[in-house]
Design a protein around this motif. Structure first.
Motif, short mmCIF file in Angstrom:
data_model
loop_
_atom_site.label_atom_id
_atom_site.label_comp_id
_atom_site.label_asym_id
_atom_site.label_seq_id
_atom_site.Cartn_x
_atom_site.Cartn_y
_atom_site.Cartn_z
N GLY A 101 -30.52 -0.23 57.84
CA GLY A 101 -29.83 -1.23 56.81
C GLY A 101 -29.24 -2.18 57.45
O GLY A 101 -29.22 -2.50 58.76
N ALA A 102 -28.61 -2.91 56.62
CA ALA A 102 -28.11 -4.21 56.81
C ALA A 102 -26.70 -3.74 57.58
O ALA A 102 -26.06 -3.01 57.35
N ALA A 103 -26.46 -4.70 58.55
CA ALA A 103 -25.12 -4.35 59.50
C ALA A 103 -24.34 -5.75 59.41
O ALA A 103 -24.63 -6.76 58.93
N PRO A 104 -22.75 -5.37 59.09
CA PRO A 104 -21.87 -6.46 59.07
C PRO A 104 -21.81 -7.42 60.14
O PRO A 104 -22.09 -6.92 61.37
N ALA A 105 -21.82 -8.60 59.86
CA ALA A 105 -21.75 -9.67 61.04
C ALA A 105 -20.69 -9.58 61.67
O ALA A 105 -19.50 -9.83 61.05
N PRO A 106 -20.50 -9.93 62.90
CA PRO A 106 -19.22 -10.02 63.50
C PRO A 106 -18.42 -11.18 63.23
O PRO A 106 -19.14 -12.25 63.00
N VAL A 107 -17.19 -11.43 63.52
CA VAL A 107 -16.37 -12.82 63.17
C VAL A 107 -16.92 -13.61 64.31
O VAL A 107 -16.74 -13.29 65.43
N THR A 108 -17.09 -14.96 64.06
CA THR A 108 -17.50 -15.96 64.98
C THR A 108 -16.80 -17.27 64.47
O THR A 108 -16.10 -17.33 63.53
N ALA A 109 -17.02 -18.18 65.21
CA ALA A 109 -16.35 -19.47 65.09
C ALA A 109 -17.11 -20.15 63.81
O ALA A 109 -18.27 -20.00 63.77
N THR A 110 -16.33 -20.88 63.06
CA THR A 110 -16.76 -21.74 62.06
C THR A 110 -16.55 -23.31 62.45
O THR A 110 -15.19 -23.61 62.12
N LEU A 111 -17.54 -24.03 62.70
CA LEU A 111 -17.35 -25.24 62.98
C LEU A 111 -17.96 -26.07 61.95
O LEU A 111 -18.81 -25.66 61.39
N GLU A 112 -17.02 -27.25 61.75
CA GLU A 112 -17.50 -28.29 60.76
C GLU A 112 -17.65 -29.49 61.48
O GLU A 112 -17.17 -29.98 62.41
N GLY A 113 -18.65 -30.37 60.73
CA GLY A 113 -18.86 -31.60 61.24
C GLY A 113 -20.27 -31.63 62.06
O GLY A 113 -20.63 -30.72 62.70
N PRO A 114 -20.69 -32.97 62.40
CA PRO A 114 -21.71 -33.00 63.35
C PRO A 114 -21.47 -32.48 64.93
O PRO A 114 -20.48 -32.49 65.50
N GLN A 115 -22.58 -31.85 65.40
CA GLN A 115 -22.39 -31.01 66.59
C GLN A 115 -22.02 -32.03 67.99
O GLN A 115 -22.43 -33.44 67.90
N HIS A 116 -20.95 -31.93 68.63
CA HIS A 116 -20.33 -32.62 69.62
C HIS A 116 -19.63 -33.80 69.19
O HIS A 116 -19.54 -34.80 69.89
N SER A 117 -19.35 -34.13 67.83
CA SER A 117 -18.51 -35.11 67.32
C SER A 117 -17.18 -34.79 67.71
O SER A 117 -16.91 -33.62 68.27
N ARG A 118 -16.20 -35.80 67.61
CA ARG A 118 -14.79 -35.73 68.31
C ARG A 118 -14.06 -34.39 67.56
O ARG A 118 -13.65 -33.65 68.32
N GLU A 119 -14.20 -34.23 66.44
CA GLU A 119 -13.54 -33.24 65.62
C GLU A 119 -14.17 -32.06 65.85
O GLU A 119 -13.45 -31.04 66.16
N ARG A 120 -15.37 -31.84 65.93
CA ARG A 120 -16.17 -30.66 66.12
C ARG A 120 -15.88 -29.85 67.50
O ARG A 120 -15.59 -29.09 67.84
N ASP A 121 -15.89 -31.02 68.54
CA ASP A 121 -15.66 -30.50 69.77
C ASP A 121 -14.23 -30.12 70.11
O ASP A 121 -13.70 -28.77 70.77
N ARG A 122 -13.31 -30.54 68.94
CA ARG A 122 -11.80 -30.16 69.23
C ARG A 122 -11.78 -28.73 68.53
O ARG A 122 -11.16 -27.96 69.17
N GLN A 123 -12.49 -28.52 67.56
CA GLN A 123 -12.61 -27.20 67.04
C GLN A 123 -12.95 -26.18 67.85
O GLN A 123 -12.60 -25.19 68.11
N ALA A 124 -13.97 -26.43 68.63
CA ALA A 124 -14.74 -25.40 69.73
C ALA A 124 -13.84 -25.15 70.56
O ALA A 124 -13.92 -24.02 71.27
#
Length: 460
Positions: free
Chosen positions: A146-169
Protein backbone atom coordinates in the motif's frame (compact mmCIF):
# COMPACT_ATOMS: atom_id res chain seq x y z
CA UNK A 1 11.81 -22.57 -28.37
CA UNK A 2 13.83 -21.08 -25.52
CA UNK A 3 13.29 -17.49 -24.42
CA UNK A 4 16.18 -15.07 -24.73
CA UNK A 5 17.71 -13.62 -21.54
CA UNK A 6 16.67 -10.11 -20.55
CA UNK A 7 19.13 -7.85 -18.79
CA UNK A 8 18.73 -6.94 -15.12
CA UNK A 9 18.14 -3.31 -16.06
CA UNK A 10 15.20 -4.06 -18.34
CA UNK A 11 13.81 -6.62 -15.91
CA UNK A 12 13.66 -4.32 -12.94
CA UNK A 13 12.45 -1.42 -15.03
CA UNK A 14 9.57 -3.57 -16.19
CA UNK A 15 8.88 -5.14 -12.79
CA UNK A 16 9.29 -2.11 -10.52
CA UNK A 17 8.45 0.67 -12.94
CA UNK A 18 4.93 -0.33 -13.91
CA UNK A 19 2.66 2.53 -14.88
CA UNK A 20 0.84 3.92 -11.87
CA UNK A 21 -2.58 4.00 -13.57
CA UNK A 22 -2.33 0.44 -14.86
CA UNK A 23 -1.11 -0.82 -11.51
CA UNK A 24 -3.88 0.95 -9.61
CA UNK A 25 -6.51 -0.53 -11.92
CA UNK A 26 -5.16 -4.05 -11.45
CA UNK A 27 -4.93 -3.64 -7.68
CA UNK A 28 -8.50 -2.45 -7.38
CA UNK A 29 -9.82 -5.57 -9.07
CA UNK A 30 -7.87 -8.10 -7.03
CA UNK A 31 -8.36 -9.42 -3.49
CA UNK A 32 -5.74 -8.67 -0.85
CA UNK A 33 -2.83 -11.16 -0.89
CA UNK A 34 -2.72 -13.72 1.90
CA UNK A 35 0.30 -13.88 4.26
CA UNK A 36 1.33 -17.11 2.56
CA UNK A 37 1.23 -15.47 -0.89
CA UNK A 38 3.28 -12.50 0.36
CA UNK A 39 5.96 -14.75 1.82
CA UNK A 40 6.17 -16.94 -1.30
CA UNK A 41 6.37 -13.92 -3.59
CA UNK A 42 9.10 -12.41 -1.42
CA UNK A 43 11.19 -15.56 -1.44
CA UNK A 44 10.86 -15.99 -5.21
CA UNK A 45 11.75 -12.38 -5.93
CA UNK A 46 14.68 -12.23 -3.53
CA UNK A 47 16.00 -15.55 -4.74
CA UNK A 48 16.03 -14.19 -8.29
CA UNK A 49 17.42 -10.67 -7.87
CA UNK A 50 19.82 -10.93 -4.91
CA UNK A 51 23.44 -11.48 -6.03
CA UNK A 52 24.89 -14.73 -4.74
CA UNK A 53 28.20 -13.07 -3.85
CA UNK A 54 26.69 -10.34 -1.70
CA UNK A 55 28.43 -9.61 1.59
CA UNK A 56 25.28 -9.55 3.75
CA UNK A 57 22.53 -11.91 4.75
CA UNK A 58 18.86 -11.00 4.58
CA UNK A 59 16.35 -11.81 7.32
CA UNK A 60 12.62 -11.89 6.64
CA UNK A 61 10.03 -10.62 9.12
CA UNK A 62 9.30 -14.22 10.17
CA UNK A 63 12.95 -15.00 10.91
CA UNK A 64 13.76 -16.77 7.63
CA UNK A 65 17.43 -16.17 6.77
CA UNK A 66 18.75 -15.88 3.21
CA UNK A 67 22.50 -16.38 3.45
CA UNK A 68 24.93 -14.32 1.42
CA UNK A 69 28.19 -15.22 -0.26
CA UNK A 70 30.50 -14.44 2.67
CA UNK A 71 30.94 -16.29 5.95
CA UNK A 72 30.63 -14.63 8.34
CA UNK A 73 28.52 -11.94 6.67
CA UNK A 74 29.62 -8.32 7.07
CA UNK A 75 26.04 -7.19 7.69
CA UNK A 76 22.44 -8.30 8.16
CA UNK A 77 19.52 -6.62 6.42
CA UNK A 78 16.35 -7.28 8.41
CA UNK A 79 12.88 -6.73 6.92
CA UNK A 80 10.73 -5.49 9.80
CA UNK A 81 7.38 -6.35 8.24
CA UNK A 82 5.83 -8.17 5.30
CA UNK A 83 5.12 -4.74 3.74
CA UNK A 84 8.77 -3.69 3.63
CA UNK A 85 9.81 -5.34 0.37
CA UNK A 86 6.85 -3.94 -1.53
CA UNK A 87 7.79 -0.44 -0.42
CA UNK A 88 11.39 -0.97 -1.50
CA UNK A 89 10.55 -2.18 -5.02
CA UNK A 90 10.26 1.17 -6.74
CA UNK A 91 12.50 3.17 -9.05
CA UNK A 92 14.94 4.74 -8.65
CA UNK A 93 16.16 2.06 -6.29
CA UNK A 94 18.49 4.25 -4.22
CA UNK A 95 15.63 6.62 -3.37
CA UNK A 96 13.19 3.81 -2.56
CA UNK A 97 15.68 1.95 -0.35
CA UNK A 98 16.79 5.11 1.43
CA UNK A 99 13.24 6.19 2.19
CA UNK A 100 12.34 2.69 3.38
CA UNK A 101 15.27 2.80 5.80
CA UNK A 102 14.26 6.21 7.15
CA UNK A 103 10.74 4.91 7.78
CA UNK A 104 12.09 1.89 9.65
CA UNK A 105 10.91 -0.66 7.09
CA UNK A 106 14.21 -2.48 7.50
CA UNK A 107 17.30 -2.46 9.72
CA UNK A 108 20.96 -2.88 8.90
CA UNK A 109 23.18 -4.50 11.49
CA UNK A 110 26.92 -4.32 10.90
CA UNK A 111 28.65 -2.71 7.92
CA UNK A 112 26.22 -0.50 6.00
CA UNK A 113 28.75 -0.39 3.16
CA UNK A 114 28.19 -4.10 2.56
CA UNK A 115 24.57 -3.34 1.71
CA UNK A 116 25.45 -0.18 -0.21
CA UNK A 117 27.52 -2.37 -2.54
CA UNK A 118 24.43 -4.32 -3.68
CA UNK A 119 24.23 -2.46 -7.01
CA UNK A 120 27.87 -3.28 -7.77
CA UNK A 121 27.20 -6.99 -7.35
CA UNK A 122 24.00 -7.00 -9.37
CA UNK A 123 24.78 -8.57 -12.74
CA UNK A 124 21.64 -10.56 -13.36
CA UNK A 125 20.04 -11.48 -16.65
CA UNK A 126 16.61 -13.04 -16.79
CA UNK A 127 14.56 -15.10 -19.18
CA UNK A 128 11.20 -13.85 -20.37
CA UNK A 129 9.50 -16.38 -18.10
CA UNK A 130 11.50 -15.24 -15.07
CA UNK A 131 10.70 -11.63 -15.91
CA UNK A 132 6.99 -12.36 -16.04
CA UNK A 133 7.16 -14.03 -12.62
CA UNK A 134 9.12 -11.11 -11.19
CA UNK A 135 6.57 -8.62 -12.49
CA UNK A 136 3.69 -10.57 -10.90
CA UNK A 137 5.52 -10.82 -7.58
CA UNK A 138 6.38 -7.12 -7.54
CA UNK A 139 2.76 -6.21 -8.27
CA UNK A 140 1.54 -8.46 -5.47
CA UNK A 141 4.05 -7.06 -2.96
CA UNK A 142 3.33 -3.48 -3.88
CA UNK A 143 -0.41 -4.08 -3.63
CA UNK A 144 0.10 -5.58 -0.17
CA UNK A 145 2.39 -2.77 0.98
CA UNK A 146 0.00 0.00 0.00
CA UNK A 147 0.93 3.66 0.29
CA UNK A 148 3.91 4.44 2.51
CA UNK A 149 4.29 7.66 4.54
CA UNK A 150 6.92 9.98 3.10
CA UNK A 151 9.86 10.81 5.36
CA UNK A 152 10.40 14.45 6.33
CA UNK A 153 12.65 16.33 3.94
CA UNK A 154 13.75 19.87 3.23
CA UNK A 155 11.19 22.34 1.93
CA UNK A 156 13.00 24.90 -0.18
CA UNK A 157 11.44 27.88 -1.89
CA UNK A 158 12.56 29.98 -4.83
CA UNK A 159 14.65 29.28 -7.96
CA UNK A 160 17.29 26.61 -7.54
CA UNK A 161 20.67 28.05 -6.48
CA UNK A 162 19.28 31.53 -5.96
CA UNK A 163 20.80 33.32 -2.97
CA UNK A 164 17.81 32.76 -0.72
CA UNK A 165 17.31 29.12 -1.68
CA UNK A 166 21.03 28.39 -1.19
CA UNK A 167 20.72 29.87 2.30
CA UNK A 168 17.74 27.60 3.03
CA UNK A 169 19.63 24.53 1.80
CA UNK A 170 22.66 25.33 3.96
CA UNK A 171 20.45 25.95 6.99
CA UNK A 172 18.74 22.57 6.51
CA UNK A 173 22.02 20.64 6.57
CA UNK A 174 24.38 22.63 8.77
CA UNK A 175 22.09 24.25 11.33
CA UNK A 176 20.91 20.91 12.71
CA UNK A 177 22.78 21.42 15.98
CA UNK A 178 26.37 22.32 16.75
CA UNK A 179 26.25 19.89 19.66
CA UNK A 180 25.20 17.08 17.31
CA UNK A 181 28.19 17.65 15.02
CA UNK A 182 30.50 17.75 18.04
CA UNK A 183 29.48 14.16 18.80
CA UNK A 184 31.25 12.73 15.76
CA UNK A 185 33.59 15.31 14.22
CA UNK A 186 37.14 15.96 15.42
CA UNK A 187 37.94 18.51 18.13
CA UNK A 188 38.36 21.30 15.54
CA UNK A 189 34.99 20.40 13.94
CA UNK A 190 36.45 20.08 10.45
CA UNK A 191 33.63 18.71 8.29
CA UNK A 192 35.58 17.63 5.20
CA UNK A 193 38.02 14.94 4.08
CA UNK A 194 40.95 14.45 6.46
CA UNK A 195 44.49 13.53 5.36
CA UNK A 196 46.11 10.30 6.56
CA UNK A 197 49.79 10.27 5.50
CA UNK A 198 50.35 6.80 7.00
CA UNK A 199 46.77 5.62 7.48
CA UNK A 200 47.37 5.15 11.21
CA UNK A 201 46.50 8.67 12.33
CA UNK A 202 43.64 9.43 14.69
CA UNK A 203 40.85 11.62 13.30
CA UNK A 204 42.21 14.65 15.17
CA UNK A 205 45.70 14.04 13.81
CA UNK A 206 44.45 13.50 10.26
CA UNK A 207 42.36 16.67 10.26
CA UNK A 208 45.29 18.72 11.51
CA UNK A 209 47.45 17.12 8.81
CA UNK A 210 44.81 18.11 6.22
CA UNK A 211 44.74 21.72 7.39
CA UNK A 212 48.53 21.93 7.21
CA UNK A 213 48.54 20.24 3.79
CA UNK A 214 46.15 22.89 2.46
CA UNK A 215 48.25 25.71 3.91
CA UNK A 216 51.39 24.27 2.33
CA UNK A 217 49.71 23.79 -1.04
CA UNK A 218 48.69 27.44 -0.91
CA UNK A 219 52.24 28.36 0.14
CA UNK A 220 50.86 30.66 2.83
CA UNK A 221 53.26 33.34 4.05
CA UNK A 222 53.26 35.55 7.13
CA UNK A 223 51.07 38.62 6.66
CA UNK A 224 49.14 37.38 3.61
CA UNK A 225 45.37 37.72 3.36
CA UNK A 226 43.43 34.46 3.05
CA UNK A 227 39.78 34.23 1.97
CA UNK A 228 38.13 31.04 3.24
CA UNK A 229 34.90 30.45 1.29
CA UNK A 230 32.56 28.25 3.30
CA UNK A 231 34.55 28.53 6.53
CA UNK A 232 32.37 26.13 8.52
CA UNK A 233 33.19 26.13 12.22
CA UNK A 234 36.43 28.02 11.62
CA UNK A 235 38.94 25.17 11.75
CA UNK A 236 41.07 26.22 8.78
CA UNK A 237 40.80 29.95 9.48
CA UNK A 238 42.05 29.50 13.03
CA UNK A 239 44.81 27.07 12.05
CA UNK A 240 46.11 29.26 9.22
CA UNK A 241 46.18 32.32 11.46
CA UNK A 242 47.93 30.51 14.32
CA UNK A 243 50.48 28.50 12.35
CA UNK A 244 51.11 30.69 9.30
CA UNK A 245 50.46 34.20 10.59
CA UNK A 246 47.92 35.17 7.90
CA UNK A 247 44.94 37.49 8.09
CA UNK A 248 41.73 35.56 7.36
CA UNK A 249 38.24 36.45 6.18
CA UNK A 250 35.94 33.46 6.45
CA UNK A 251 32.41 33.47 5.00
CA UNK A 252 29.50 31.08 5.52
CA UNK A 253 25.72 30.97 5.09
CA UNK A 254 25.15 28.99 8.29
CA UNK A 255 24.23 31.08 11.33
CA UNK A 256 24.85 28.14 13.67
CA UNK A 257 28.34 27.60 12.26
CA UNK A 258 29.11 31.31 12.42
CA UNK A 259 28.12 31.54 16.09
CA UNK A 260 30.32 28.58 17.06
CA UNK A 261 33.22 29.66 14.84
CA UNK A 262 33.30 33.19 16.27
CA UNK A 263 33.35 31.75 19.79
CA UNK A 264 36.31 29.57 18.82
CA UNK A 265 38.14 32.53 17.28
CA UNK A 266 37.62 34.51 20.48
CA UNK A 267 38.80 31.60 22.65
CA UNK A 268 41.98 31.43 20.55
CA UNK A 269 42.60 35.15 20.97
CA UNK A 270 42.49 35.74 17.21
CA UNK A 271 39.74 38.37 16.94
CA UNK A 272 42.15 40.89 15.41
CA UNK A 273 43.42 38.38 12.88
CA UNK A 274 40.37 36.33 11.87
CA UNK A 275 37.09 37.87 10.69
CA UNK A 276 34.08 35.64 10.06
CA UNK A 277 30.90 36.79 8.37
CA UNK A 278 27.55 35.56 7.15
CA UNK A 279 28.07 36.18 3.45
CA UNK A 280 27.31 34.59 0.08
CA UNK A 281 30.24 33.53 -2.09
CA UNK A 282 28.92 35.88 -4.77
CA UNK A 283 29.54 38.80 -2.42
CA UNK A 284 33.10 38.12 -1.27
CA UNK A 285 34.20 41.58 -2.42
CA UNK A 286 30.86 43.34 -1.96
CA UNK A 287 32.07 45.37 1.01
CA UNK A 288 35.02 46.93 -0.72
CA UNK A 289 37.82 44.79 0.70
CA UNK A 290 41.06 44.64 -1.22
CA UNK A 291 41.98 41.50 -3.12
CA UNK A 292 43.29 38.41 -1.34
CA UNK A 293 46.66 36.70 -1.68
CA UNK A 294 45.17 33.22 -1.33
CA UNK A 295 41.72 31.58 -1.38
CA UNK A 296 40.59 28.28 0.13
CA UNK A 297 37.25 26.62 -0.59
CA UNK A 298 36.97 23.37 1.33
CA UNK A 299 33.85 21.26 0.85
CA UNK A 300 31.81 24.19 -0.38
CA UNK A 301 31.73 23.89 -4.20
CA UNK A 302 29.30 20.94 -3.92
CA UNK A 303 26.60 23.46 -2.92
CA UNK A 304 27.20 25.83 -5.84
CA UNK A 305 25.45 23.87 -8.58
CA UNK A 306 26.40 23.31 -12.19
CA UNK A 307 24.70 26.43 -13.56
CA UNK A 308 26.40 28.70 -11.01
CA UNK A 309 29.88 27.21 -11.31
CA UNK A 310 31.04 29.91 -13.78
CA UNK A 311 29.84 32.61 -11.35
CA UNK A 312 31.62 30.87 -8.47
CA UNK A 313 35.01 30.79 -10.20
CA UNK A 314 34.64 34.29 -11.64
CA UNK A 315 33.93 35.66 -8.16
CA UNK A 316 36.97 33.85 -6.77
CA UNK A 317 39.19 35.02 -9.62
CA UNK A 318 38.10 38.64 -9.11
CA UNK A 319 38.83 38.38 -5.37
CA UNK A 320 42.37 37.09 -5.93
CA UNK A 321 45.47 39.19 -6.47
CA UNK A 322 47.57 38.54 -9.61
CA UNK A 323 50.04 35.81 -8.72
CA UNK A 324 47.62 34.40 -6.13
CA UNK A 325 46.48 30.79 -5.57
CA UNK A 326 43.17 29.10 -4.88
CA UNK A 327 42.71 25.63 -3.40
CA UNK A 328 39.38 24.08 -4.40
CA UNK A 329 38.63 20.95 -2.34
CA UNK A 330 35.41 19.22 -3.41
CA UNK A 331 33.65 15.87 -3.74
CA UNK A 332 33.31 14.79 -7.35
CA UNK A 333 31.08 12.41 -9.25
CA UNK A 334 33.07 9.28 -10.01
CA UNK A 335 30.29 7.33 -11.71
CA UNK A 336 31.99 7.66 -15.07
CA UNK A 337 34.56 5.10 -13.94
CA UNK A 338 32.35 3.10 -11.58
CA UNK A 339 30.26 -0.03 -12.10
CA UNK A 340 27.12 1.24 -10.36
CA UNK A 341 24.38 1.43 -13.04
CA UNK A 342 23.18 4.99 -13.59
CA UNK A 343 19.56 3.84 -13.69
CA UNK A 344 19.91 2.44 -10.15
CA UNK A 345 21.85 5.33 -8.64
CA UNK A 346 19.76 8.40 -9.35
CA UNK A 347 21.41 10.47 -6.65
CA UNK A 348 17.96 11.69 -5.67
CA UNK A 349 18.21 10.39 -2.10
CA UNK A 350 21.24 12.48 -1.17
CA UNK A 351 19.91 15.57 -2.95
CA UNK A 352 16.48 15.20 -1.36
CA UNK A 353 17.38 14.28 2.20
CA UNK A 354 21.04 15.07 2.90
CA UNK A 355 22.31 17.97 0.79
CA UNK A 356 19.30 19.71 -0.80
CA UNK A 357 20.19 21.05 -4.26
CA UNK A 358 23.73 19.68 -3.94
CA UNK A 359 25.42 18.74 -7.21
CA UNK A 360 28.58 16.70 -7.67
CA UNK A 361 30.48 17.45 -10.86
CA UNK A 362 33.17 15.26 -12.41
CA UNK A 363 36.58 16.83 -11.95
CA UNK A 364 37.03 17.57 -15.65
CA UNK A 365 33.92 19.74 -15.62
CA UNK A 366 34.99 21.62 -12.51
CA UNK A 367 38.40 22.33 -14.02
CA UNK A 368 36.76 23.40 -17.28
CA UNK A 369 34.77 26.06 -15.42
CA UNK A 370 37.88 27.16 -13.53
CA UNK A 371 39.88 27.44 -16.76
CA UNK A 372 37.12 29.40 -18.48
CA UNK A 373 37.28 31.86 -15.57
CA UNK A 374 40.99 32.27 -16.55
CA UNK A 375 42.44 30.20 -13.71
CA UNK A 376 45.51 28.13 -14.56
CA UNK A 377 45.30 24.58 -13.21
CA UNK A 378 48.59 23.79 -11.45
CA UNK A 379 47.93 20.65 -9.41
CA UNK A 380 45.14 18.09 -9.00
CA UNK A 381 45.08 15.32 -6.39
CA UNK A 382 42.43 12.68 -5.74
CA UNK A 383 42.13 11.89 -2.02
CA UNK A 384 39.13 9.55 -2.15
CA UNK A 385 40.82 6.84 -0.05
CA UNK A 386 41.40 9.46 2.63
CA UNK A 387 37.71 10.33 2.59
CA UNK A 388 36.78 6.66 3.01
CA UNK A 389 38.94 6.61 6.16
CA UNK A 390 37.47 9.91 7.35
CA UNK A 391 33.87 8.78 6.95
CA UNK A 392 34.74 5.54 8.73
CA UNK A 393 35.84 7.54 11.78
CA UNK A 394 32.72 9.71 11.62
CA UNK A 395 30.39 6.72 11.38
CA UNK A 396 32.12 4.98 14.30
CA UNK A 397 31.86 8.13 16.41
CA UNK A 398 28.16 8.46 15.59
CA UNK A 399 27.52 4.87 16.65
CA UNK A 400 29.47 5.46 19.85
CA UNK A 401 27.22 8.43 20.65
CA UNK A 402 24.03 6.84 19.35
CA UNK A 403 21.79 7.69 22.31
CA UNK A 404 22.90 11.33 22.42
CA UNK A 405 22.37 11.67 18.67
CA UNK A 406 18.90 10.13 18.89
CA UNK A 407 17.99 12.57 21.64
CA UNK A 408 19.27 15.49 19.57
CA UNK A 409 17.71 14.58 16.21
CA UNK A 410 14.94 12.07 16.69
CA UNK A 411 14.82 8.61 15.15
CA UNK A 412 14.24 9.46 11.48
CA UNK A 413 16.94 12.14 11.22
CA UNK A 414 19.41 9.94 13.12
CA UNK A 415 18.76 7.09 10.69
CA UNK A 416 19.41 9.51 7.83
CA UNK A 417 22.86 10.36 9.11
CA UNK A 418 23.64 6.74 9.90
CA UNK A 419 22.89 5.44 6.40
CA UNK A 420 24.45 8.50 4.76
CA UNK A 421 27.78 8.08 6.52
CA UNK A 422 27.77 4.30 6.25
CA UNK A 423 27.11 4.32 2.50
CA UNK A 424 29.54 7.16 1.74
CA UNK A 425 32.46 5.20 3.11
CA UNK A 426 31.79 2.45 0.57
CA UNK A 427 31.25 4.88 -2.31
CA UNK A 428 34.57 6.62 -1.69
CA UNK A 429 36.38 3.32 -1.26
CA UNK A 430 35.09 2.00 -4.59
CA UNK A 431 35.48 5.23 -6.56
CA UNK A 432 31.81 6.06 -7.04
CA UNK A 433 32.65 9.29 -5.22
CA UNK A 434 35.96 11.13 -5.45
CA UNK A 435 37.59 13.98 -3.54
CA UNK A 436 39.76 16.33 -5.57
CA UNK A 437 42.04 19.08 -4.32
CA UNK A 438 42.71 21.39 -7.25
CA UNK A 439 45.35 24.11 -6.97
CA UNK A 440 44.49 27.02 -9.25
CA UNK A 441 46.64 30.04 -10.05
CA UNK A 442 45.91 33.57 -11.21
CA UNK A 443 49.16 34.36 -13.05
CA UNK A 444 50.54 37.88 -12.70
CA UNK A 445 51.32 40.30 -15.54
CA UNK A 446 54.45 38.30 -16.38
CA UNK A 447 52.40 35.06 -16.45
CA UNK A 448 54.14 33.80 -13.33
CA UNK A 449 52.27 31.65 -10.81
CA UNK A 450 55.06 31.98 -8.19
CA UNK A 451 55.27 28.24 -7.54
CA UNK A 452 58.37 26.09 -7.04
CA UNK A 453 59.47 23.79 -9.83
CA UNK A 454 58.65 20.65 -7.85
CA UNK A 455 56.13 19.51 -5.26
CA UNK A 456 58.86 18.32 -2.87
CA UNK A 457 58.10 21.09 -0.36
CA UNK A 458 54.64 19.63 0.24
CA UNK A 459 56.14 16.50 1.78
CA UNK A 460 59.15 17.92 3.61
Amino acid sequence: MTSSPITGRRALLAAAGLGAAALAARQASRPAPTPHEVRDASLRLLGTVLPDKRAFELVLWDGTVLLGGQTPPRARLILNSDQALGRMMRLPVDLALGEAYLRGDFEIEGDIGAVAGLADDFEGSFSAAALATMARDVQLLRRHAGAAPAPVTATLEGPQHSRERDRQAITYHYDVSNDFYKLWLDQRMVYSCAYFPTGQETLDQAQEAKLDYICRKLRLQQGERLLDIGCGWGGLAIYAAQKYGVQVLGVTLSEAQLHEARARVAAAGLEGQVTLELRDYRDVLAKGEGAFDKISSIGMAEHVGRKNMPTYFRAAYAALKPGGLMLNHAIGDGLGQARVPMWLQSGNFARKYVFPDGELLPVWETLKHASEALFEVRDVENLREHYALTVGHWAANLEQHREEALAALGTERFRLWRIYLGACGYYFQKGHLTLFQSLLAKPDAERSAHLPLSRADLYS
